[in-house]
Design an enzyme around this catalytic site. Structure first.
Site, mmCIF file in Angstrom:
data_model
loop_
_atom_site.group_PDB
_atom_site.id
_atom_site.type_symbol
_atom_site.label_atom_id
_atom_site.label_comp_id
_atom_site.label_asym_id
_atom_site.label_seq_id
_atom_site.Cartn_x
_atom_site.Cartn_y
_atom_site.Cartn_z
ATOM 1 N N ASP A 68 0.934 -1.550 0.014
ATOM 2 C CA ASP A 68 0.142 0.078 -0.222
ATOM 3 C C ASP A 68 0.865 1.194 0.008
ATOM 4 O OD1 ASP A 68 -3.006 -0.389 0.105
ATOM 5 O OD2 ASP A 68 -2.449 -1.358 1.940
ATOM 6 N N ARG A 138 -7.270 10.079 1.131
ATOM 7 C CA ARG A 138 -6.968 9.238 0.064
ATOM 8 C C ARG A 138 -7.407 9.492 -1.367
ATOM 9 N NH1 ARG A 138 -8.450 3.831 3.205
ATOM 10 N NH2 ARG A 138 -7.087 2.708 1.475
ATOM 11 N N LYS A 168 -8.213 1.487 -6.886
ATOM 12 C CA LYS A 168 -9.080 0.840 -5.983
ATOM 13 C C LYS A 168 -9.996 2.024 -5.650
ATOM 14 C CE LYS A 168 -5.443 1.370 -2.254
ATOM 15 N NZ LYS A 168 -4.589 0.705 -1.239
ATOM 16 N N HIS A 169 -11.287 1.847 -4.821
ATOM 17 C CA HIS A 169 -11.726 0.460 -4.499
ATOM 18 C C HIS A 169 -13.122 0.418 -5.111
ATOM 19 C CE1 HIS A 169 -9.513 2.122 -1.066
ATOM 20 N NE2 HIS A 169 -9.241 0.984 -0.703
ATOM 21 N N HIS A 181 -13.194 -1.865 7.669
ATOM 22 C CA HIS A 181 -12.320 -2.413 8.303
ATOM 23 C C HIS A 181 -13.208 -2.966 9.486
ATOM 24 C CE1 HIS A 181 -9.486 -0.029 6.090
ATOM 25 N NE2 HIS A 181 -8.651 -0.907 6.450
ATOM 26 N N ASP A 252 -9.845 -6.358 -1.697
ATOM 27 C CA ASP A 252 -9.262 -5.960 -0.248
ATOM 28 C C ASP A 252 -9.205 -7.106 0.584
ATOM 29 O OD1 ASP A 252 -8.458 -3.868 1.236
ATOM 30 O OD2 ASP A 252 -10.109 -2.607 0.775
#
Length: 504
Positions: A68, A138, A168-169, A181, A252
């Site tokens: 990453d 991000r 991504k994503h 997460h 992911d």
């Protein structure tokens, strides 16, 4: 080893613990493991990382090694990175595609110099929800056109360095208010709206030659009730057939709460490959590549996973590895791009001369699996440039269950900051110029409240730096000077610190 076993191993990308490759990982690479992903826990310095990657390639030269590396705090290469990549949002705010391409090229050259060939970036999510708890800076920005333009420039820069970006994503993580997460986000928008916003940057990325796309653990109800990572309708029907993507689809990390709240990692591995993924990612340090390979083989044996789907996944991964072997790598970089970003951030805003002794209170987000600060906070940066300065970092931290705490294995847990800590910081700042940094205050009540408390009675000798999304500037009261960095890149923040600590 049978062809099926080798194909099953080839459809996996796994993490591991430690700074050297353990024996089971070496055996898995020799037996055909598709890819290895590195994290902060695997990185102490450039020489160590290079020795690690070379040891993996000694087992099999064409193993794909990724990390990453999105920019800002969203990178796992910190200790081995002399010129950290700017936050994507900073690049998006500047919106200079040549600068974005140069920044991405330098970042990718850093990876190439360490024999890492898969850069898990860029995030082309459109951060349309300012309350988004996980995308934030991000993302390059809040509109699909800007994100598409910047994403393409970033992809071109990575290609210039001879390695591969991972976009991504998919189909898009920008319009959520839940961190995948920890739980399963849901986007309830029409297919037409998803095409107009979320999918536009992915279409541009595919047209620009993106070879790898990462799936999101998000339910898009217009398409399916399953998260995209496990959805045949989304991975195969939408991404492969409708959008025409013929590269590698990686998931992911399957240990994330959005997935494991409903099934095991092993079950999700099989389900994601069945849905159309070519690489099932198990990023935890305790990943068991041999056990996962056996689980895939057993799924083929019991009829729950077609052998031809596993073979197709492994074929795509091997084709990517073969193409990487043919590329000329650029491994030189001098930091010019990130220094230019820092200079332009400062030049485009007004910074008062506070002198060399400010007190810096850094109100920042809690530690997170995807959030890996490579410096302790703004006081460290100011003190390095102005030894007479001082300050404190006040960092929120979740109260985690044992299961959730395992996601944070790269960092020690911290106590939640108390009102007493804030009061002590305010007292320490009395009689000195005050710099207050806030990160994503708009979605963080305690930071908003702390900012209001610290600004009481102060107007002439205070400055607010918004280190998260620039929308935070709207929360700064009129008459209080402020600026935004749109991310926490150490070189950009050094430029800001130099501007603020100069003499009047």
């Amino acid at each position: 080893m049978t062809d099926l076993e080798r194909d099953a191993a080839g459809a996996l990308i796994v993490g591991f613990a430690g700074t050297t490759a353990p024996d089971n990982l070496r055996r898995a690479v020799a037996d055909g493991l598709g890819a290895v992903i590195l994290f902060t826990r695997n990185v102490t310095g450039p020489e160590q990382v290079l020795a690690l990657t070379q040891s993996l390639r000694a087992e099999r030269p064409d193993v794909i090694i990724g990390i990453d590396h999105e920019g800002g705090e969203f990178s796992h290469l910190g200790p081995a990175n002399p010129f950290p990549l700017s936050s994507p949002r900073t690049l998006g705010d500047l919106d200079d595609v040549d600068l974005t391409r140069a920044s991405a090229r330098d970042a990718a050259a850093t990876l190439a110099s360490l024999e890492i060939d898969l850069m898990l970036a860029p995030s082309v999510d459109v951060n349309s929800n300012p309350a988004n708890p996980i995308i934030s800076t991000r993302s390059f920005g809040t509109t699909p056109e800007l994100v598409a333009r910047q994403g393409v420039a970033f992809i071109e820069g990575v290609h210039d360095a001879g390695i591969v970006p991972c976009v991504k994503h998919f189909p898009g993580h920008g319009d959520v208010a839940t961190d995948s997460h920890l739980d399963l986000p849901r986007v309830d928008r029409s297919i037409e709206a998803v095409h107009a916003v979320e999918l536009l940057p992915f279409k541009a990325a595919i047209a620009a030659g993106a070879e790898v796309i990462m799936s999101a653990h998000i339910v898009f109800s217009g398409y399916d009730d399953l998260p995209a990572t496990l959805s045949h309708r989304i991975l195969t029907g939408l991404l492969r057939e409708e959008l025409g993507f013929d590269g590698v689809i990686t998931t992911d990390a399957l240990e994330m709460g959005a997935i494991t709240k409903n099934q095991s990692i092993e079950e999700a591995t099989v389900a994601s490959i069945r849905a159309g993924a070519d690489l099932a990612m198990i990023a935890i340090g305790a990943a068991d590549p041999q056990g996962l390979t056996k689980h895939i083989v057993d799924a083929v044996g019991n009829g729950s996973l077609p052998a031809e789907r596993v073979a197709d996944a492994a074929r795509r991964v091997r084709a990517l590895a073969a193409s990487l072997a043919e590329r000329k790598r650029q491994t030189t970089f001098d930091g010019a791009a990130i220094r230019e970003v820092g200079d332009r951030v400062v030049a485009g805003q007004t910074f008062p001369a506070l002198g060399g002794t400010p007190y810096v209170i850094d109100l920042t987000q809690g530690l997170h699996p995807a959030w890996h600060p490579y410096f302790s906070g703004l006081p460290e940066i100011f003190k390095r440039l102005a030894p007479g300065s001082d300050g404190v970092v006040l960092r929120d931290q979740h109260l985690l269950s044992e299961k959730e705490a395992a996601l944070f294995e790269d960092h020690p847990t911290e106590d939640e900051q108390s009102e007493d800590a804030l009061a002590k910081a305010a007292a320490a700042a009395k009689g000195r110029p005050l710099v207050i940094a806030v990160q994503d205050a708009g979605r963080t009540p305690w930071i908003r409240e702390a900012l209001e408390f610290l600004l009481q009675g102060r107007r002439d000798d205070v400055f607010v730096v918004c280190t998260g999304i620039p929308e935070d500037q709207a929360l700064v009261p009129a008459g209080v000077p402020s600026a935004t960095t749109s991310g926490r890149n150490v070189i950009v923040l050094e430029a800001v610190a130099r501007a603020l600590t100069r003499s009047a």
